[in-house]
Structures are given as C-alpha cells and as structure tokens.
Design a protein around this motif. Structure first.
Motif, mmCIF file in Angstrom:
data_model
loop_
_atom_site.group_PDB
_atom_site.id
_atom_site.type_symbol
_atom_site.label_atom_id
_atom_site.label_comp_id
_atom_site.label_asym_id
_atom_site.label_seq_id
_atom_site.Cartn_x
_atom_site.Cartn_y
_atom_site.Cartn_z
ATOM 1 N N ASP A 62 0.843 -1.211 0.000
ATOM 2 C CA ASP A 62 0.000 0.000 0.000
ATOM 3 C C ASP A 62 0.870 1.249 0.000
ATOM 4 N N ARG A 63 1.936 1.131 0.787
ATOM 5 C CA ARG A 63 2.852 2.266 0.902
ATOM 6 C C ARG A 63 3.392 2.652 -0.483
ATOM 7 N N GLU A 64 3.723 1.607 -1.251
ATOM 8 C CA GLU A 64 4.273 1.823 -2.586
ATOM 9 C C GLU A 64 3.254 2.577 -3.466
ATOM 10 N N ILE A 65 1.973 2.154 -3.364
ATOM 11 C CA ILE A 65 0.911 2.814 -4.154
ATOM 12 C C ILE A 65 0.828 4.291 -3.759
ATOM 13 N N VAL A 66 0.811 4.512 -2.431
ATOM 14 C CA VAL A 66 0.672 5.894 -1.944
ATOM 15 C C VAL A 66 1.876 6.732 -2.362
ATOM 16 N N ASP A 67 3.074 6.141 -2.210
ATOM 17 C CA ASP A 67 4.291 6.889 -2.574
ATOM 18 C C ASP A 67 4.304 7.224 -4.064
ATOM 19 N N LYS A 68 3.856 6.244 -4.875
ATOM 20 C CA LYS A 68 3.828 6.454 -6.324
ATOM 21 C C LYS A 68 2.836 7.578 -6.671
ATOM 22 N N PHE A 69 1.683 7.526 -5.994
ATOM 23 C CA PHE A 69 0.678 8.567 -6.220
ATOM 24 C C PHE A 69 1.259 9.940 -5.864
ATOM 25 N N LYS A 70 1.911 9.992 -4.707
ATOM 26 C CA LYS A 70 2.471 11.275 -4.246
ATOM 27 C C LYS A 70 3.505 11.803 -5.236
ATOM 28 N N ALA A 71 4.334 10.864 -5.762
ATOM 29 C CA ALA A 71 5.384 11.285 -6.706
ATOM 30 C C ALA A 71 4.752 11.856 -7.976
ATOM 31 N N GLN A 108 -9.322 3.438 -8.164
ATOM 32 C CA GLN A 108 -9.500 2.151 -7.474
ATOM 33 C C GLN A 108 -8.851 2.146 -6.075
ATOM 34 N N HIS A 109 -7.907 3.073 -5.860
ATOM 35 C CA HIS A 109 -7.235 3.126 -4.550
ATOM 36 C C HIS A 109 -7.755 4.279 -3.694
ATOM 37 N N LYS A 110 -8.911 4.798 -4.074
ATOM 38 C CA LYS A 110 -9.435 5.988 -3.394
ATOM 39 C C LYS A 110 -9.518 5.785 -1.874
ATOM 40 N N GLU A 111 -10.003 4.601 -1.474
ATOM 41 C CA GLU A 111 -10.192 4.357 -0.044
ATOM 42 C C GLU A 111 -8.856 4.406 0.694
ATOM 43 N N LEU A 112 -7.863 3.740 0.072
ATOM 44 C CA LEU A 112 -6.529 3.717 0.680
ATOM 45 C C LEU A 112 -5.959 5.137 0.754
ATOM 46 N N LEU A 113 -6.098 5.876 -0.357
ATOM 47 C CA LEU A 113 -5.545 7.234 -0.402
ATOM 48 C C LEU A 113 -6.281 8.168 0.556
ATOM 49 N N ASP A 114 -7.581 7.967 0.683
ATOM 50 C CA ASP A 114 -8.347 8.778 1.643
ATOM 51 C C ASP A 114 -7.770 8.638 3.044
ATOM 52 N N LYS A 115 -7.398 7.381 3.367
ATOM 53 C CA LYS A 115 -6.877 7.137 4.714
ATOM 54 C C LYS A 115 -5.419 7.563 4.849
ATOM 55 N N SER A 116 -4.694 7.421 3.762
ATOM 56 C CA SER A 116 -3.240 7.593 3.874
ATOM 57 C C SER A 116 -2.742 9.004 3.607
ATOM 58 N N LEU A 117 -3.444 9.712 2.721
ATOM 59 C CA LEU A 117 -2.963 11.065 2.421
ATOM 60 C C LEU A 117 -3.261 11.962 3.621
ATOM 61 N N TYR A 118 -2.296 12.722 3.991
ATOM 62 C CA TYR A 118 -2.470 13.566 5.153
ATOM 63 C C TYR A 118 -1.846 14.931 4.898
ATOM 64 N N ASP A 170 -4.639 16.172 3.494
ATOM 65 C CA ASP A 170 -5.752 16.129 2.544
ATOM 66 C C ASP A 170 -6.148 14.699 2.211
ATOM 67 N N LYS A 171 -7.346 14.564 1.666
ATOM 68 C CA LYS A 171 -7.784 13.256 1.198
ATOM 69 C C LYS A 171 -7.736 13.241 -0.330
ATOM 70 N N TYR A 172 -8.198 12.140 -0.887
ATOM 71 C CA TYR A 172 -8.128 11.939 -2.339
ATOM 72 C C TYR A 172 -8.793 13.087 -3.104
ATOM 73 N N ASP A 173 -10.076 13.351 -2.826
ATOM 74 C CA ASP A 173 -10.810 14.382 -3.577
ATOM 75 C C ASP A 173 -10.221 15.770 -3.342
ATOM 76 N N GLU A 174 -9.873 16.027 -2.060
ATOM 77 C CA GLU A 174 -9.304 17.348 -1.752
ATOM 78 C C GLU A 174 -7.977 17.569 -2.479
ATOM 79 N N SER A 175 -7.193 16.484 -2.591
ATOM 80 C CA SER A 175 -5.909 16.608 -3.300
ATOM 81 C C SER A 175 -6.149 17.032 -4.740
ATOM 82 N N PHE A 176 -7.155 16.419 -5.374
ATOM 83 C CA PHE A 176 -7.438 16.783 -6.771
ATOM 84 C C PHE A 176 -8.049 18.178 -6.872
#
Lengths: 158, 413
Positions: free
Chosen positions: B27-36, B70-80, B82-88
């Motif tokens: 999961d960490r990898e997904i989040v890190d990739k998203f952040k990058a 597809q990772h919205k739930e994970l990103l909602d919890k992991s992004l801090y 902001d959440k997924y929608d707020e980030s966009f």
C-alpha cells in the motif's frame, strides 16, 4: 441464606466500585506502514504520528550486532488493537510490541523466514496486518501468523 | 482483424493478472507512487511557460485521477492532511490559478502592444502640433483669430504631450517589477528580461523623444508660471521614476556601448530639460515686455534681469531731456503700467522668488528704480503746496490781528 445474599451484594458493590473506566471501541490502526530511516544513534522518528523509538535493541536482537542498525530503515505499522509491528530487510522475524510507560514491550516475535525477508512491507487489512515480501504475502495478528493466509514459509518455523 | 484485437486484449489481461499475482503490492508503494506523480504534476503546473504546456497538464490530472480511483479508499486514509478528492481539488485550483496568470500575461502583453501603438501615434501627433505652434508663434503680426488658434493648439499640444508622458512613464514602470528595482545586483536572467522588454517597447528611444518634445514645447511656446509649475512637477515625477530604473539599466547595459551611450544622452537631455524650464521663465518675461514694445537686454538669471531693468531705466532717465516728454511718458506707461504692474509683479514675482530665481533685494532695487523714474517724469509739487499753505496761514494771522486792532482805536475816540 440472608447472609449469603448480603455477601453477594457486597461483592457486587465492591467490584463495581473498583472497575476501570474503559472507552470502546477504539481503533489504533495506521492506514499504511511507515518506512523510517534509522539515524546514527539508532533512533527512528515518525513525524506524522509523532513517535520516536530507539531501535538499537531490535537490531541487536535480530542480528546480535549492536551496530547493525546503521544505514537501515525500519518498517512499522500499528494494528487496530494498538500493537506495533516492526521489521526490516534481512530480518527473519516480525516483532510485535505493545506500549508501556515510555517503552515498547515485546508482545510476540513472529518467525517468518530462515533466509530473511528481502523486500518486506506491511499493509493494513483490518483486523490483520498483511506482510508482503515479493510474491509472498501473509496475514498477521499480534498472536502470530494466521495459518490459512497462504504464506509459504521457508526454512521452518519458530 | 477483430479477432486479432481480442487476442491481444486477452493476452494483456493474462499478463496483468499473472504479474499482479506474482508481485503483491505494498500500500505504501501505491501511496508513494501517487504522491510522486502528484508532485510531478504540481511542478509541471508551476513550470509551465505557455498556455499550451499548461493544457497538457490537464490531461495528466485526469489520467492520474482515473488511474488511482481504485485506490481511493486507501488514499483517503493515507494522504495527510488532505484526502483523495481534496488533493485533486487543490491540483485543479492550482491549474486554474496558473491559467489565470497566463490570461493576465496575455492581457498585459496586449496592453503593452496597445501602449506602444498609442505612444507612436502621440509622438507623430505631437510633432505635427509642434510644427503648427511654431509656425503661428513665428508670425510677427498676430490677429485675435490667430492668437485664439494658437492658444487652442498649445492647449491641445500640452494635453497630448502629457498623455504621451504618462504612457512612457508606464513603459518605464513596466520595465522591471519593484522587487527587481530593490535588488542590489541583478541576475543574468533579470538582465535578459529587462533588455528584452526595453527592446520590445523601444523604451530608451521613447524616453528621449518625450524629453525632446517637452523641450521643444517649452521653446515653442510662451508659458505662464502656472504652466511652468505644472511642467516642473511633471519633470520631477519623470526624473524620480527614471532615477530608479535608469541606474539599473546602466547595470543591464554595462557591456553594450550603444545603449550606454543612449543612457548618457538621456541624462544630458534631462539636464537640458531642467535648464530650459528655468530659462523659459526669463524668456516669457522678455516676451511680456516685448509684447508691450519694451526691448530689454537679454537675461538668464535674477541678477541679469535686475541689471537689464536698471540699465533700461537709466537710459530712459538720461534721455529725459532728449526725447519728448510725451514719448518718455508713453515708454514709462508701457513699461510700468502695461507690463510691470500688469503682469510681472502680480503674475511672475511670486514664482521667481519662490523658486529662488530672484532675491528680495533684486526686487526692491528694481521697484526703487521704477519709482525714481516715475518721480523724474512726474516730479512731486509738495513745496508749492507748502508755500500756499504758508501764505494762507500768514493771511489768516494778519486778518485776525487787523480785526483786533480796530476796536481799540474806537475806544480812544
């Protein structure tokens, strides 16, 4: 009989008076693991959760070498019950800790692989913690491996 | 053809399924990739230099959003925090803001283009007006109609020059932002930017034309203190703005000989402009006298003005017996009544003294001289009145004495 009832009521009263306030349910789970580099003094710091832990003891326990923490990074996650799961590359075990006064106390040392984990990672899979290592994955709790999670253990178990 | 496509798609799905079963993803990898990827898009928004480049980013945002839905739930919890929608939302806001920047730049570029056109138009117009004014000024005999036409032309020219000055000041202003003016040393990028802006708008050339036209305007017209005050203010404003930018332009063009020469010329023109404004007061005063038929010796400062007036009156005094009385009185009247007391004293005197072009001593000296001239022309007859008064008094005394003596002679009789 009357005396027995009085004694029973007295015991109930005493028990009720001594019970500890409990807030429940509480979920301590972290959504994703933290990957924390170990500094020169063996400490890791997580800014998001504001924790700082000395990992020298952890590395010594794993490698029997007091300087083996150098240049390493620790992977850490907390499950919903509040137990901390820690491991790192080349570790054979996952360490489960619980918090105590200013310390983390070992709850369980879960043996994973005789050859050591190559690229370990934790995922939060409530109520479990998923351990991933390359193609392998397994579910853990603070008590150990959940046996039907499909992980092929290499080199026996502890 | 269709079968071929389906086979390829099936193969792709098998490969993807196989791959995903081989590599369990962290999961960490997904989040890190998203952040990058998110950070990379943020950087693209900031770094975009054209609207076209920015528009490409919009596609990247859409792809990122779809790819990680597809990772919205994970990103909602992991992004801090902001959440997924707020980030966009943040990303979209940054995109719109940057888009706004480009729109503003576009508008500014259009404005600068228009500014340049207006300045060019006004340069040409002012030139034409100056020629017309000069022609009318040169006419020795001016009838009321010509004077009126001249006045209108001068007013039009003044307003047109003023308008063009404002535009050139805006050009100077837009050459470098205030933050750049405050820098101790300009970077190479700063210098390049300023040089390119200057070249685009011909700023140096326009500054020179503006000063020259102002000089020509002053030389071609006869101005009143009020006009000169206004020109002085305008000149002050121009100099202040130029000083801030000019010093930096010297730094920008340190290695460009032609431009350095141009900057020197501008400094010289500013000095000439200041001198001409000062000189214009004296020229206008000479014109005032000249209009009334008094030809004074030329002067360029208060001392020379005083000497000129002094010499003129001395000459008139010397000629008192030579010229006819009538002619002398007419000259005095033209000098004093029609010029000095009609326009020099009420219109110019304050301006000259306030601007330290004339001292109080000079003023008093000239006024005494005029009084002396008047006395010579119209001598005072106070002694005649004194004699008359004396005779009247003596007569009255004798009258009373005589009347007293008469009753006494009656008694003796």
């Amino acid at each position: 009989m009357k005396r027995l009832i009085i004694l029973f009521l007295f015991l109930i009263f005493i028990t009720a008076a001594c019970s500890v306030l409990t807030l429940q349910p509480a979920n301590f789970s972290w959504p994703i693991e933290s990957v924390l580099p170990v500094d020169d003094n063996g400490k890791v710091t997580d800014d998001r959760y504001s924790i700082e832990i000395n990992t020298v003891g952890l590395f010594f326990d794993e490698f029997q070498d007091s300087l083996s923490y150098r240049g390493k990074e620790v992977r850490m996650i907390r499950d919903n019950q509040g137990f901390y799961f820690m491991t790192a590359s080349n570790f054979k075990n996952v360490y489960v800790f619980k918090t105590d006064e200013g310390t983390l106390k070992l709850e369980k040392k879960i043996f994973i692989s005789e050859f050591g984990l190559q690229t370990p990672a934790f995922n939060q899979r409530n109520p479990y913690i998923e351990l991933v290592d390359g193609a392998n994955k397994m579910n853990l709790t603070h008590k150990g491996i959940v046996e039907d999670s499909g992980f092929r253990r290499e080199g026996g178990s502890k | 053809m269709k079968n071929n496509y389906l086979t390829k798609l099936l193969l792709l799905l098998i490969v993807l399924g196989f791959t995903s079963s081989i590599f369990a993803q962290s999961d960490r990898e997904i989040v890190d990739k998203f952040k990058a990827e998110y950070t990379s898009i943020e950087k693209s928004i900031k770094d975009a230099t054209t609207l076209q480049e920015l528009n490409l980013v919009l596609d990247e945002i859409t792809i990122l959003k779809q790819g990680y839905a597809q990772h919205k739930e994970l990103l909602d919890k992991s992004l801090y925090p902001d959440k997924y929608d707020e980030s966009f939302d943040k990303l979209n806001k940054a995109y719109l803001l940057r888009q706004g920047d480009f729109s503003t730049i576009d508008v500014l570029q259009t404005e600068v283009g228009e500014l340049k056109q207006q300045v060019e138009f006004l340069n040409q117009r002012n030139n034409e007006l100056l020629v017309q004014v000069q022609k009318l000024e040169d006419q020795k005999q001016k009838d009321a109609k010509t004077i009126k036409k001249l006045e209108n032309l001068v007013a039009e020219l003044r307003s047109s020059i003023r308008e063009r000055d404002e535009l050139v000041l805006s050009m100077i202003d837009s050459l470098m932002p205030p933050t750049m003016r405050d820098k101790e040393n300009l970077t190479i990028e700063d210098k390049d930017m300023v040089a390119s802006e200057e070249k685009k708008d011909n700023v140096l050339s326009n500054v020179k034309t503006t000063i020259r036209d102002n000089i020509r305007f002053i030389q071609a017209t006869s101005l009143k203190p009020k006009d000169l005050e206004s020109i002085r203010e305008q000149q002050k404003d121009f100099v202040t703005k130029w000083q801030k930018v000019g010093a930096k332009l010297v730094e920008v063009y340190a290695e460009d000989e032609d431009k350095t020469e141009e900057l020197k010329q501008i400094d010289e023109l500013f000095n000439e402009w200041a001198t001409v404004v000062k000189q214009e007061a004296w020229e206008s005063i000479i014109d005032e006298f000249s209009l009334n038929g008094i030809e004074l010796m030329g002067f360029k400062n208060g001392e020379e003005f005083t000497n000129s007036v002094d010499m003129f009156i001395d000459d008139e005094l010397k000629n008192l017996g030579v010229k006819s009385d009538e002619e002398s009185k007419r000259t005095y009247s033209q000098f004093a009544d029609s010029t000095w007391f009609a326009s020099i004293q009420p219109v110019w005197m304050n301006y000259l003294i306030e601007n330290k072009m004339l001292t109080d001593d000079n003023k008093n000296k000239m006024e005494s001289k005029i009084a002396e001239w008047k006395n010579a022309l119209y001598p005072s007859n106070w002694w005649i009145y004194l004699i008359i008064a004396g005779v009247v008094i003596v007569g009255a005394v004798l009258f009373f004495v005589m009347r007293r003596k008469k009753p006494a002679s009656n008694v003796s009789e």
